[in-house]
Design an enzyme around this catalytic site. Sequence first.
Site, PDB file in Angstrom:
ATOM      1  N   LYS A 159      36.669  15.674  24.443  1.00 44.68           N
ATOM      2  CA  LYS A 159      37.740  15.861  23.462  1.00 44.68           C
ATOM      3  C   LYS A 159      38.223  17.316  23.324  1.00 44.68           C
ATOM      4  O   LYS A 159      38.987  17.776  24.155  1.00 44.68           O
ATOM      5  CB  LYS A 159      37.311  15.275  22.119  1.00 44.68           C
ATOM      6  CG  LYS A 159      37.204  13.737  22.172  1.00 44.68           C
ATOM      7  CD  LYS A 159      37.583  13.060  20.885  1.00 44.68           C
ATOM      8  CE  LYS A 159      37.912  11.587  21.078  1.00 44.68           C
ATOM      9  NZ  LYS A 159      36.755  10.688  21.067  1.00 44.68           N
TER      10      LYS A 159
ATOM     11  N   ASP B  70      25.655  12.687  21.044  1.00 32.49           N
ATOM     12  CA  ASP B  70      27.052  12.550  21.453  1.00 32.49           C
ATOM     13  C   ASP B  70      27.889  13.416  20.508  1.00 32.49           C
ATOM     14  O   ASP B  70      28.203  13.021  19.389  1.00 32.49           O
ATOM     15  CB  ASP B  70      27.463  11.074  21.381  1.00 32.49           C
ATOM     16  CG  ASP B  70      28.925  10.853  21.763  1.00 32.49           C
ATOM     17  OD1 ASP B  70      29.700  11.842  21.775  1.00 32.49           O
ATOM     18  OD2 ASP B  70      29.299   9.695  22.025  1.00 32.49           O
TER      19      ASP B  70
ATOM     20  N   PHE C  70      30.304   4.795  18.506  1.00 34.81           N
ATOM     21  CA  PHE C  70      31.287   4.713  19.595  1.00 34.81           C
ATOM     22  C   PHE C  70      30.897   5.710  20.669  1.00 34.81           C
ATOM     23  O   PHE C  70      30.763   6.900  20.393  1.00 34.81           O
ATOM     24  CB  PHE C  70      32.708   5.010  19.108  1.00 34.81           C
ATOM     25  CG  PHE C  70      33.719   4.868  20.222  1.00 34.81           C
ATOM     26  CD1 PHE C  70      34.188   3.614  20.605  1.00 34.81           C
ATOM     27  CD2 PHE C  70      34.177   5.974  20.919  1.00 34.81           C
ATOM     28  CE1 PHE C  70      35.092   3.473  21.662  1.00 34.81           C
ATOM     29  CE2 PHE C  70      35.085   5.843  21.973  1.00 34.81           C
ATOM     30  CZ  PHE C  70      35.548   4.589  22.338  1.00 34.81           C
TER      31      PHE C  70
HETATM   32  C1  LIG Z   1      36.214   9.717  22.017  1.00 36.60           C
HETATM   33  C2  LIG Z   1      34.761   9.544  22.056  1.00 36.60           C
HETATM   34  C3  LIG Z   1      34.113   9.088  23.225  1.00 36.60           C
HETATM   35  C4  LIG Z   1      34.870   8.666  24.449  1.00 36.60           C
HETATM   36  O1  LIG Z   1      35.580   9.726  25.032  1.00 36.60           O
HETATM   37  P1  LIG Z   1      36.710   9.420  26.129  1.00 36.60           P
HETATM   38  O2  LIG Z   1      37.144  10.783  26.570  1.00 36.60           O
HETATM   39  O3  LIG Z   1      37.786   8.644  25.455  1.00 36.60           O
HETATM   40  O4  LIG Z   1      36.083   8.645  27.209  1.00 36.60           O
HETATM   41  C5  LIG Z   1      32.736   8.989  23.196  1.00 36.60           C
HETATM   42  N1  LIG Z   1      32.026   9.321  22.110  1.00 36.60           N
HETATM   43  C6  LIG Z   1      32.606   9.777  20.988  1.00 36.60           C
HETATM   44  C7  LIG Z   1      31.761  10.152  19.812  1.00 36.60           C
HETATM   45  C8  LIG Z   1      33.995   9.885  20.912  1.00 36.60           C
HETATM   46  O5  LIG Z   1      34.568  10.292  19.777  1.00 36.60           O
END
Ligand SMILES: *Cc1c(COP(=O)(O)O)cnc(C)c1O
Length: 392
Positions: free
Chosen positions: A242, A213, A127
């Site tokens: 986050k 990420d 994700f």
């Molecule tokens: C939550 C998340 C995103 C997206 O972040 P947003 O602030 O909702 O755009 C991308 N990568 C990972 C691993 C995430 O947990």
Amino acid sequence: MSHLFKNYQSLDVTFSHGEGVWLWDTEGKQYLDALGGIAVTSLGHAHPRLVKAVAEQAARYLHCSNIYRIPEQEKLADRLCRLSGMERAFFCNSGTEANEAAIKLARLHGHAKGIDVPTVIVTEGAFHGRTLAALAATANAKAKVGFEPLPERFLRVPFGDSEAVAELASDSQVCAVLVEPIQGEGGINIPPAGYLQQLRKICDDNGWLLMLDEIQTGVARSGRWFACQHEDVLPDVMTLAKGLGGGVPVGAVLASGVASELFGPGSHGSTFGGNPLACTAAMTVLESIEGAGLCSNAAAMGEHMLNGLKTQLGDLPGVVDIRGCGLLLAVELDRAAAPLVKTALEAGLLINVTAGNVVRLLPPLTITREEADEVLARLCPLINTFLQEEAA
Ligand SMILES: *Cc1c(COP(=O)(O)O)cnc(C)c1O
């Protein structure tokens, strides 16, 4: 009729205020927040130091524009680079924006190497967000329906399988690998030991950027400042969001080596990105984590909760796996677990279910042993009852 778009299926609860790991709804009912707004409220709710810093910054100035120098941004970049070993930072407002910038860096890197159609390797279960390129990098097919055409040139391999990445070295268009050190939305999937080191080597051998990420795993969540530090791996690009702002929206892209020189004047930007309020909040989060030893607290409380979950649930038929790293914790069931979210809410506990059958806990980094025990005391009986009553 609500005038909001119908893209969220919100639970029928409204909170009025919080303190630490606790939240109260407008009826006065108290909840134990073991989700932290999905790994966002890293210091818990209404943390006095964060409240004070945000209020004081608001009273000084909220915003001025990246047309001017922003000392709060420079300080935050210094601190993040010192903690991570990276060299430069770009600030944005969310995770998906951070990944979007990372993908743009990959394309610049590819073109600089003479590649016509720069291609990024991504993984199954990944994700990366909801903007078009981040969505293309995301695995979940359902999230993409109706949004085609998405940006192209993402190659998908199984998560945790470095051999599958190495095999793509024959594709001359590949220029980067984008991967979560531990998959969050995908179900707290922890790769085999050595995975990141193997990816680092493959990227070095081929001149690819290793882009991690760390939006969910970063900023002490895994028990280290960044999850890649468990394997002593320095990526070329790291994305954060986050927990970085403790609830104030802020995202970051950190880069090292060649990747840190790819953006020149005018090549990327953001109106709000790195604004003084967001940077002050993020700086306060980092200082509070450092000051209160929250990396080691996340590691210790995570281990304590993982052991507790294993003791209390490990032998139940219906429990497939219990896993975690720091305060990223998961109980995988053999059946759809979504109804548990509502039962837990009724029992005064905030949790979440991801990947359909994985109960996920992402409590604040400040959680104490007593609070951790209270999460288990509320959660374990619910899962036990659920498995007895709900058909597999
Ligand atoms: C939550 C998340 C995103 C997206 O972040 P947003 O602030 O909702 O755009 C991308 N990568 C990972 C691993 C995430 O947990």
